[in-house]
Design an enzyme around this catalytic site. Structure first.
Site, PDB file in Angstrom:
ATOM      1  N   GLU A   9       0.800  -1.227   0.000  1.00 24.67           N
ATOM      2  CA  GLU A   9       0.000   0.000   0.000  1.00 24.67           C
ATOM      3  C   GLU A   9       0.831   1.274   0.000  1.00 24.67           C
ATOM      4  O   GLU A   9       0.417   2.282  -0.561  1.00 24.67           O
ATOM      5  CB  GLU A   9      -0.958   0.003   1.196  1.00 24.67           C
ATOM      6  N   ASP A  82      -2.358  -4.494   3.411  1.00 25.76           N
ATOM      7  CA  ASP A  82      -2.450  -4.662   4.869  1.00 25.76           C
ATOM      8  C   ASP A  82      -3.361  -5.830   5.259  1.00 25.76           C
ATOM      9  O   ASP A  82      -4.367  -6.095   4.591  1.00 25.76           O
ATOM     10  CB  ASP A  82      -2.974  -3.377   5.519  1.00 25.76           C
ATOM     11  N   ASP A  84      -5.998  -6.643   6.913  1.00 25.47           N
ATOM     12  CA  ASP A  84      -7.268  -6.325   7.555  1.00 25.47           C
ATOM     13  C   ASP A  84      -8.342  -6.184   6.483  1.00 25.47           C
ATOM     14  O   ASP A  84      -8.091  -6.452   5.304  1.00 25.47           O
ATOM     15  CB  ASP A  84      -7.154  -5.050   8.407  1.00 25.47           C
ATOM     16  N   GLU A  86      -9.776  -3.537   5.119  1.00 19.74           N
ATOM     17  CA  GLU A  86      -9.453  -2.556   4.082  1.00 19.74           C
ATOM     18  C   GLU A  86      -8.403  -3.105   3.129  1.00 19.74           C
ATOM     19  O   GLU A  86      -8.499  -2.944   1.907  1.00 19.74           O
ATOM     20  CB  GLU A  86      -8.960  -1.255   4.714  1.00 19.74           C
ATOM     21  N   TYR A 298       1.911  -5.215  13.083  1.00 19.73           N
ATOM     22  CA  TYR A 298       0.797  -4.436  12.525  1.00 19.73           C
ATOM     23  C   TYR A 298       0.023  -3.734  13.628  1.00 19.73           C
ATOM     24  O   TYR A 298      -0.281  -4.323  14.671  1.00 19.73           O
ATOM     25  CB  TYR A 298      -0.127  -5.355  11.733  1.00 19.73           C
ATOM     26  N   ARG A 300      -3.037  -2.195  13.655  1.00 18.50           N
ATOM     27  CA  ARG A 300      -4.505  -2.199  13.728  1.00 18.50           C
ATOM     28  C   ARG A 300      -4.957  -3.602  14.137  1.00 18.50           C
ATOM     29  O   ARG A 300      -5.083  -4.498  13.306  1.00 18.50           O
ATOM     30  CB  ARG A 300      -5.124  -1.788  12.396  1.00 18.50           C
ATOM     31  N   HIS A 344      -4.768 -10.983  14.041  1.00 20.30           N
ATOM     32  CA  HIS A 344      -3.429 -10.416  14.140  1.00 20.30           C
ATOM     33  C   HIS A 344      -2.891 -10.569  15.547  1.00 20.30           C
ATOM     34  O   HIS A 344      -3.625 -10.758  16.506  1.00 20.30           O
ATOM     35  CB  HIS A 344      -3.450  -8.917  13.793  1.00 20.30           C
TER      36      HIS A 344
END
Length: 755
Positions: A9, A82, A84, A86, A298, A300, A344
């Site tokens: 990203e 990433d 997740d 998104e 990570y 989040r 995660h």
């Protein structure tokens, strides 16, 4: 040409990962989402099962074309966005654009950007997780449906340019309701009677606990003031000493919400700043000879799970640097909350061997502070409990020869073994460090004590405090509103939209616009702006992610009641805009046109009807009969240094300031310096005056700045320090302890409860 294309990203992440892979790999950044719903229209076909219409983001067109050309020349495309919802959605959009008959497109996941993690991920490629994609789609479509329906409603009835959101409006409601609680709060008086005594082992203080054997629940002023003069004549002895061992276990490693909370409390970083810094630490920074390397996992996540290899490394580090007593025989495991997702790991350093002090020189000051917080929390989480001796002492006050006339109690906590605090203390974590309590001298039952002083103190109960970043994030987490990745964007959005201000001390206060808008939305969308309803929708989205609920069904369960409420609001909502837009008989001082009443984020004001040709605005006031007039600004009796017109005092979001009366033609402003009457202790020439930082936080500094850089965060009080002789003390206030005075001299440490 490289045979393999890896898509991430951000450019920072691409740079770090590129270092780990050989010449057969090319790493390219997508710069986040490449497709989204159109801005110019709804982009969702409600009648066709909420079918979304995605288009290429205009600013990503050139980049996407470039990535597509690279994909055509590659045998394998790895989507490393990433880990997740998104990231999965970004990967899904990319896969639809990059897949050809000549290449293979796979998804890879890693939770830390290290060589081992990246190479391991390449050995375990998989397909896209459509449950994750659908959960993201459902959230995006829900937010679009709400935003595109409510915003025009607010434009029509309140002010053009406003917006509303499914979650953001609920968060504003929390801030507004807290302000209402504060306004409705009625303080209650209570008193404390403290006494200072000398024992063989030293001096200590105690508080009144009982009168003639009856426990003191609420002490009134008359009783406290009547008892105080009698105390100096009494005899005092230790009635009882109770000791109890207390073990305090370490807190789990950080998740997104707890990182934002601790960063706010200890480092005074906003949630947005915390996540920005954490992103930088995660994506990779240049660390000397190591080159670019990801420093944390990570950021989040709402899981406290830790990889076994990380626990093994941490235990070895603890044994070598702290000793065997600090390393538990078995690893410490923590339980993720019921609503938490365990995809995660917790937020931890990618290697505990990178000690904060060893890499600080390669980081910015703020990056180093946040890394130290994360590193210390993780190391502490893998250590043994701290052990304390908790001591409670009752003192008998004998008055007029009568024993038991009054009983005073003192308590203290003494660290017997630091345990995890050896790693965590010193990070500025008041929640852990303040629990140590005051240290008591050695005391024995029956020991005689000497009276030193006593003083009755009046107190008043305090209203609930306004939310700050830490407490608001904690509230969102406890109420299950939003998810870790959404907290920081929500807090930023409600400020940018003008619904709340972040005032002194980082506290959130609703603007007049926020109060008005919330009132209208709650009146017509009571169920949808309900905390429980919003939390229920989050659980629905989690079920979509788990694969137990279809995304269209989740959207429909929200949209049906929303549509009914929307129809009612469109017909019945009060039109504030028409009520407020009154043309007055006041003339514009700039162009001569009439002034009209407008509504802004801070309430009503006067604006020229000749807008946009004339942008003159003035503060207004309403008389007892509703008559409107321009609010008179207090003259400073000083001319503006730019245009020569009089300077006046004005009121802004951060309090009073000085501005030119010729606004908007002249926009000169100056901060208002409040003199404390205390000379600067550093240079002796300037005065200590109040100032405001760029973020609106109050502090005190030398009036001779920049020649003298003295600063203090507490308000200076004209009392000398009895410990080191400093010329003044500073005042600090907390809800728990009230006001207290502290010495600013380094290593002095003097503090006392303010009288």
């Amino acid at each position: 040409m490289a045979e393999n294309l890896v898509i991430v990203e951000s450019p920072a992440k691409a740079k770090t990962i590129n270092k780990f892979l050989g010449k057969n790999f090319l790493v390219k950044a997508s710069m986040g989402h490449v497709k989204d719903l159109p801005k110019s229209k709804l982009g969702v076909d409600v009648d066709k099962g909420f079918e979304p219409h995605y288009i290429t983001i205009r600013t990503r067109s050139k980049l996407l074309k470039e990535i597509k050309e690279l994909a055509k020349k590659s045998k394998h495309v790895y989507l490393a966005t990433d880990p997740d919802r998104e990231g999965e959605a970004i990967g899904w959009h990319l896969a639809g654009e990059l897949k050809t008959e000549k290449n293979q497109v796979s998804r890879i996941l890693f939770h830390e950007i290290t060589k081992t993690a990246v190479q391991g991920a390449l050995e375990l490629p998989r397909g896209l997780d459509m449950n994750l994609v659908n959960a993201q789609q459902a959230r995006r479509i829900l937010d679009r449906l709400v935003g595109y329906a409510l915003s025009p409603l607010l434009w029509k009835n309140v002010r053009r340019g406003l917006s509303a959101g499914r979650v953001q409006s609920v968060v504003v409601r929390l801030v507004v309701e807290r302000e209402e609680e504060i306004a409705a709060f009625k303080p209650q008086e209570y008193w404390e009677l403290g006494i200072v005594l000398d024992a063989k082992g030293g001096r200590f203080s105690a508080s009144l606990a009982a009168i003639a054997g009856t426990k003191v629940e609420h002490l009134d002023g008359a009783t406290a003031q009547a008892l105080a003069p009698r105390l100096p004549s009494g005899g005092y002895k230790v009635l009882s000493v109770a000791k109890k061992e207390q073990r305090r276990h370490a807190a789990p490693p950080f998740i997104t919400s707890t990182l934002q909370q601790e960063s706010s409390k200890k480092l005074h970083f906003s949630a947005k700043k915390t996540m920005m810094l954490a992103q930088q630490l995660y994506e990779g920074l240049e660390i000397g000879s190591e080159g670019s390397v990801g420093l944390i996992t990570y950021m989040r996540t709402d899981s406290v799970r830790v990889a076994l290899e990380a626990q093994v490394e941490a235990k070895r580090f603890i044994l070598e640097n702290f000793g065997a007593a600090f390393a538990p025989e078995r690893f410490n495991f923590y339980k993720t909350k019921k609503q938490g997702q365990d995809a995660h790991e917790a937020i931890r350093p990618s290697s505990v061997l990178r000690e904060p002090s060893a890499i600080a020189a390669f980081l910015s000051s703020d990056q180093a502070k946040l890394y130290r917080l994360i590193w210390s929390r993780f190391v502490a989480s893998q250590m043994t409990p701290a052990v304390f001796d908790q001591t409670s002492v009752d003192v008998d006050a004998e008055l007029e020869g009568k024993a038991g006339a009054a009983t005073f109690r003192a308590s203290g906590t003494v660290v017997r073994f630091k345990g995890h605090l050896a790693a965590w203390q010193g990070t500025g974590n008041a929640n852990d460090e303040d629990k140590d309590g005051k240290e008591l001298p050695p005391l024995e039952e029956g020991e005689a004590l000497d009276f030193v002083s006593c003083e009755p103190t009046q107190h008043f109960t305090q209203p609930p405090p306004r939310y700050n970043d830490a407490s608001l994030v904690k509230a969102l987490e406890e109420l299950e509103i939003g998810r870790p990745s959404t907290y920081a964007p929500i807090l930023s959005t409600i400020q940018e939209r003008g619904y709340v201000d972040r005032i002194e001390g980082g506290r959130y206060k609703p603007t007049d616009l926020g109060v008005l808008t919330t009132g209208l939305l709650v009146e017509h969308f009571r169920d949808i702006l309900n905390v429980d309803f919003t939390a229920g929708m989050e659980l629905q989205l989690d079920r979509v992610e788990e694969g137990s609920l279809g995304w269209q069904a989740a959207v429909a369960s929200f949209y049906t009641p929303f549509q009914q409420a929307l129809a009612d609001a469109s017909a019945r909502m009060r039109n504030v805009k028409k009520e407020m837009e009154v043309v007055t008989d006041l003339d514009c001082a700039v162009c001569g046109a009439k002034m009209s009443v407008k509504w802004g984020r801070h309430g009503k004001f006067l604006a020229c009807t000749n807008y946009p040709e004339c942008k003159n605005t003035r503060p207004m006031q309403e008389g007892p009969g509703g008559q409107i007039s321009e609010k008179v600004e207090e003259d400073l009796n000083e001319a503006c240094e730019r245009c020569g017109k009089p300077l006046v005092y004005k009121q802004g979001r951060f309090g009073r300031f000085i501005a030119c009366s010729g606004y908007p033609t002249c926009r000169f402003t100056r901060a208002l310096k409040q003199n404390t009457g205390i000379r600067c202790p550093k240079c002796g020439n300037g005065d200590v005056v109040s100032r405001r930082s760029k973020k609106g936080r109050s502090f005190f500094g030398c009036s001779a700045y920049p020649k003298c850089d003295f600063v203090a965060w507490g308000k200076p009080v004209d009392k000398p320090c009895p410990n080191c002789g400093a010329k003044f003390l500073t005042e600090k206030y907390t809800k728990k302890d009230g006001a207290s005075l502290h010495c600013v001299t380094e290593n002095c440490g003097y503090s006392v409860v303010a009288s």
